[in-house]
Structures are given as C-alpha cells and as structure tokens.
Design an enzyme around this catalytic site. Structure first.
Site, PDB file in Angstrom:
ATOM      1  CB  SER A 127      -0.833  -0.045   1.235  1.00 40.17           C
ATOM      2  OG  SER A 127      -1.390   1.167   1.662  1.00 40.17           O
ATOM      3  CE1 TYR A 152      -4.187  -2.912   5.399  1.00 40.65           C
ATOM      4  CE2 TYR A 152      -3.936  -0.444   4.921  1.00 40.65           C
ATOM      5  CZ  TYR A 152      -4.013  -1.620   4.793  1.00 40.65           C
ATOM      6  OH  TYR A 152      -3.796  -1.687   3.207  1.00 40.65           O
ATOM      7  CE  LYS A 156      -1.355  -4.437   2.992  1.00 47.67           C
ATOM      8  NZ  LYS A 156      -1.591  -5.863   2.831  1.00 47.67           N
ATOM      9  CE1 TYR A 180      -1.807  -3.806  -5.394  1.00 48.07           C
ATOM     10  CE2 TYR A 180      -3.289  -4.106  -3.428  1.00 48.07           C
ATOM     11  CZ  TYR A 180      -2.522  -4.570  -4.378  1.00 48.07           C
ATOM     12  OH  TYR A 180      -2.575  -5.968  -4.526  1.00 48.07           O
TER      13      TYR A 180
HETATM   14  N1  UFG Z   1     -13.111  10.383   3.572  1.00 48.48           N
HETATM   15  C1  UFG Z   1     -14.025  11.227   4.052  1.00 48.48           C
HETATM   16  N2  UFG Z   1     -15.250  10.487   4.629  1.00 48.48           N
HETATM   17  C2  UFG Z   1     -15.412   9.427   4.854  1.00 48.48           C
HETATM   18  C3  UFG Z   1     -14.196   8.432   4.308  1.00 48.48           C
HETATM   19  C4  UFG Z   1     -13.076   9.173   3.780  1.00 48.48           C
HETATM   20  O1  UFG Z   1     -14.053  12.494   4.014  1.00 48.48           O
HETATM   21  O2  UFG Z   1     -16.434   8.724   5.152  1.00 48.48           O
HETATM   22  C5  UFG Z   1     -11.856  11.105   3.099  1.00 48.48           C
HETATM   23  C6  UFG Z   1     -10.503  10.986   3.858  1.00 48.48           C
HETATM   24  O3  UFG Z   1     -10.621  11.799   4.793  1.00 48.48           O
HETATM   25  C7  UFG Z   1      -9.472  11.063   2.905  1.00 48.48           C
HETATM   26  C8  UFG Z   1     -10.189  10.626   1.491  1.00 48.48           C
HETATM   27  O4  UFG Z   1     -11.603  10.500   1.759  1.00 48.48           O
HETATM   28  O5  UFG Z   1      -9.286  12.328   2.620  1.00 48.48           O
HETATM   29  C9  UFG Z   1      -9.718   8.918   1.179  1.00 48.48           C
HETATM   30  O6  UFG Z   1     -10.013   8.313   2.327  1.00 48.48           O
HETATM   31  P1  UFG Z   1     -10.158   6.747   2.175  1.00 48.48           P
HETATM   32  O7  UFG Z   1     -10.357   6.181   3.659  1.00 48.48           O
HETATM   33  O8  UFG Z   1     -10.942   6.203   1.107  1.00 48.48           O
HETATM   34  O9  UFG Z   1      -8.610   6.416   1.692  1.00 48.48           O
HETATM   35  P2  UFG Z   1      -7.306   6.712   2.479  1.00 48.48           P
HETATM   36  O10 UFG Z   1      -6.445   7.398   1.726  1.00 48.48           O
HETATM   37  O11 UFG Z   1      -7.273   6.951   3.744  1.00 48.48           O
HETATM   38  O12 UFG Z   1      -6.700   5.063   2.777  1.00 48.48           O
HETATM   39  C10 UFG Z   1      -6.021   4.311   1.924  1.00 48.48           C
HETATM   40  C11 UFG Z   1      -6.184   2.929   1.871  1.00 48.48           C
HETATM   41  C12 UFG Z   1      -5.764   2.213   2.927  1.00 48.48           C
HETATM   42  C13 UFG Z   1      -4.348   3.040   3.277  1.00 48.48           C
HETATM   43  C14 UFG Z   1      -4.483   4.328   3.390  1.00 48.48           C
HETATM   44  C15 UFG Z   1      -2.965   4.970   3.801  1.00 48.48           C
HETATM   45  O13 UFG Z   1      -7.485   2.642   1.552  1.00 48.48           O
HETATM   46  O14 UFG Z   1      -5.558   0.988   3.045  1.00 48.48           O
HETATM   47  O15 UFG Z   1      -4.506   4.734   2.053  1.00 48.48           O
HETATM   48  O16 UFG Z   1      -3.017   6.226   3.394  1.00 48.48           O
HETATM   49  F1  UFG Z   1      -3.905   2.450   4.538  1.00 48.48           F
END
Ligand code: UFG
Length: 343
Positions: A127, A152, A156, A180
């Site tokens: 990731s 988590y 990784k 990813y």
């Molecule tokens: N977000 C919201 N509301 C929500 C969910 C997400 O505003 O209900 C925002 C988050 O704050 C972030 C963006 O949407 O700014 C993307 O969030 P995600 O949770 O979809 O994705 P992340 O980038 O946080 O997570 C991804 C991968 C994880 C990994 C992480 C590390 O899904 O597996 O990146 O950065 F660990």
C-alpha cells in the site's frame, strides 16, 4: 499444461478481480481464503464471468499446519499472489495485536510453505501507506518509506522488510511488492465488487451506501488542508486496472525479467482528486445529489498522496486506462446490484 498460481484472499475485493484477469490470461488459479471478510459466492460469480471455476481451499493462513497442508496439495504451483490480510485502518488502531498476528503470521506461513515446496515467485499486496507523509510529490518508488500511522499500514511496511530479508537470504526466491494507491470501482459485469464489513472506512463505499440510503450522510473529514479546495487529494485507481498489473507482475517473475530479487511498483493513475472532486463526479455520473457535511479532520489523513507511475510503465508495461467517471459508475452499479440482492 497451464501455469498454476495460488491467490490468497482470492475471494476478496482486489483478489477476486485479479483471479478473473489471471483466468483470462490462461493461468490456472487456486484460491486460498478463510472467508473471514468475503464470501464463497464469489467463486460462482468468477465462474459466471469467465466460464472457469477456480479451485477453492478454505484455509486459515495464520495456522501454520493448515497452510503447509494446503500448499502440499499444490506443489506444482509457480507463484503466489498474497492478498489475504485484514485491511481496516480504524479497526487496526483498536486491535493492533489482531492485525499484527493475522497479517504477519499469514505472510510468514505462506513464505515458509513456499520455501518447503520450492515455489519461488511471490507478489505482495502492499500500500502507498508505506510512504507515510511524503515530502515530495508525485511519489516515486525512490521516496523513503516511513512508519505508517496505523498498525494496518505498519503490517505492510514490516512485510516489505521481511521480504527484503528473505529475498536476500535465498538464491531462487523473487518477489514484487505492489504499492496500491486508492483502489475503487468494480467489475463491469456488476457481479463482483467491494463488500465492506459494517460501516465503511473508505470514501467510495461510504458515498455509494449514502446514495443508496443505507447511510444518512457522508461526513467529509476536513476542508482546511493545503489543497485547491481544502479537502485531501488521493490517487484513485480502478480495481480492474490494478488487477491487470498483477498479471503483468506474475509474467515478469515467470520470465525472470526482474532486476533485483525484490522489486517495488506504485500502482495508481498519477492523477490526484480531492474528496470534493469525487463527490461532484459522483453527482454528475449518477445525476443525483449526495447528502454530505464537512466535519473535523480524521486522525492520520495526509493532505496529498499521488503516484508517479513511470516505473510500472517502463518495467511492467502497465498503465491505468480507466478514468474516475468509470470507476465511480462501476462502483455505483455494484452498490445497486448489492441492494437489489439483499432486498
Ligand atoms: N473520507 C471522508 N469521509 C469518509 C471516508 C473518507 O471524507 O467517510 C476522506 C478521507 O478523509 C480521505 C479520503 O476521503 O481524505 C480518502 O479516504 P479513504 O479512507 O477512502 O482512503 P485513505 O487514503 O485514507 O486510505 C487508503 C487505503 C488504506 C491505506 C491508506 C493509507 O484505503 O488501505 O490509504 O494512506 F492504509
């Protein structure tokens, strides 16, 4: 005879899409999955899409004896793609030991079983979280890794370190770690997609569940980041594009094209979209209004994360071709199919 590949976590979100691509590229696939966060129905859906039913073995990879037995039955395998892992960031903060145990015991048992059976090719599901808060963008594979915010994410990073040590210790063993960015979207058939357990952590399933009426309102975590509209920027990638990269990575290992025993590749589009971009595109694609509200920042979110994909292009011959609209419309089709099914 077809080349046989074991896919751990092959009933899961990215795993199942990869199984389809492998079958379509004429590989024989054996799935190892404990079904802890997936369903066996996925096997018949893969059958429906490809006309081929992959072999399925229900096995808990945390259990060394069970893992060894499952591998023993498939000694003639050429390589393993290891997806099986817990993946909820928030849950990992609450239950770190569960995450370290599950994700790392499984990895160690798989590597040990591969070693016992002389199965020397390994693809790891990593990731972008291993980059922590990057100082320079876009992120290349040369960016230093940092300790990820969540347990988590740290599993990784530790897994990559284990692979580094193991590939150095072994003459024959080769591995590719695929990092990813933000996988979203679903297969065009509408038969398979993401099945989040409980309340989704991730943006896309939260959006589609809100639009489907399963959730009341999407909370947007912060609009005071140093980005164009104040919301965080991510590199969203279609899961089918991601799956195709795994097939190319397997082929690279089988052809012994890798330059070092452990290689890393970023898998993203190279494009960054803000949370509000995603919401607006969702509204455009679905011709609807999404109920959302801006709230406080979420712990651990970095302002911007997007990939340089040059290395994957150069070495794997891979680049993503599905645009954000297609990612979102396929996610929405999948969500609607799921809702119809549960009615
Ligand atoms: N977000 C919201 N509301 C929500 C969910 C997400 O505003 O209900 C925002 C988050 O704050 C972030 C963006 O949407 O700014 C993307 O969030 P995600 O949770 O979809 O994705 P992340 O980038 O946080 O997570 C991804 C991968 C994880 C990994 C992480 C590390 O899904 O597996 O990146 O950065 F660990």
């Amino acid at each position: 005879m077809k080349n046989k590949i074991i896919v751990t976590g092959g009933c899961g979100y990215i795993g199942s899409h990869t199984v389809i691509e492998l079958i379509e590229n004429d590989f024989e696939v054996v799935i190892f999955d404990d079904l802890s966060n997936s369903t066996e129905k996925t096997i018949s859906r893969i059958h429906k899409i490809t006309g081929v039913k992959p072999t399925f073995i229900k096995v808990d990879l945390k259990n060394q004896e069970a893992t060894s037995k499952a591998f023993e039955a498939h000694k003639d395998t050429l390589g393993v793609i290891h997806f099986a892992a817990h993946k909820a960031v928030g849950e990992s903060v609450e239950k770190p030991l569960m995450y370290y145990k599950n994700n790392l015991y499984s990895l160690l048992n798989v590597l040990e079983s591969q070693n016992e059976n002389n199965i020397n090719n390994f693809i790891f599901s990593s990731s972008a979280t291993v980059y922590g808060t990057p100082n320079t963008l876009p992120i290349t594979e040369k960016n230093e890794t940092q300790r990820p915010f969540s347990p988590y994410g740290n599993t990784k990073k530790i897994a990559e370190e284990i692979l580094d040590d193991f590939t150095k210790s072994s003459q024959d063993f080769s591995a590719i770690s695929l990092r990813y960015f933000n996988p979203i979207g679903a297969h065009e058939s509408g038969e398979i997609g993401e099945l989040p357990n409980g309340i989704p952590n991730n943006l896309m399933p939260y959006i589609t569940q809100t639009a489907a009426g399963v959730r009341d309102k999407l909370m947007v975590y912060g609009n005071d980041y140093p980005t164009k509209d104040g919301t965080p920027i991510r590199d969203y990638i279609h899961v089918v594009d991601l799956a195709k990269a795994h097939v190319l990575a397997v082929k690279r290992l089988l052809k012994k094209e890798q330059e070092t025993a452990l290689e890393y590749f970023n898998l993203g589009t190279g494009l960054g979209y803000s949370v509000l971009d995603v919401i607006k595109t969702f509204e455009k694609v679905t011709e609807s209004k999404l109920n959302y509200e801006i709230t406080d920042r979420r712990d651990g979110d970095v302002p911007q994360l997007y990939a340089s994909t040059d290395l994957a292009k150069e070495k794997l011959g891979w680049s993503a071709d599905r645009a954000l609209e297609e990612m979102i419309s396929s996610s929405w089709t999948w969500e609607q199919n799921l809702r119809n099914e549960t009615k």
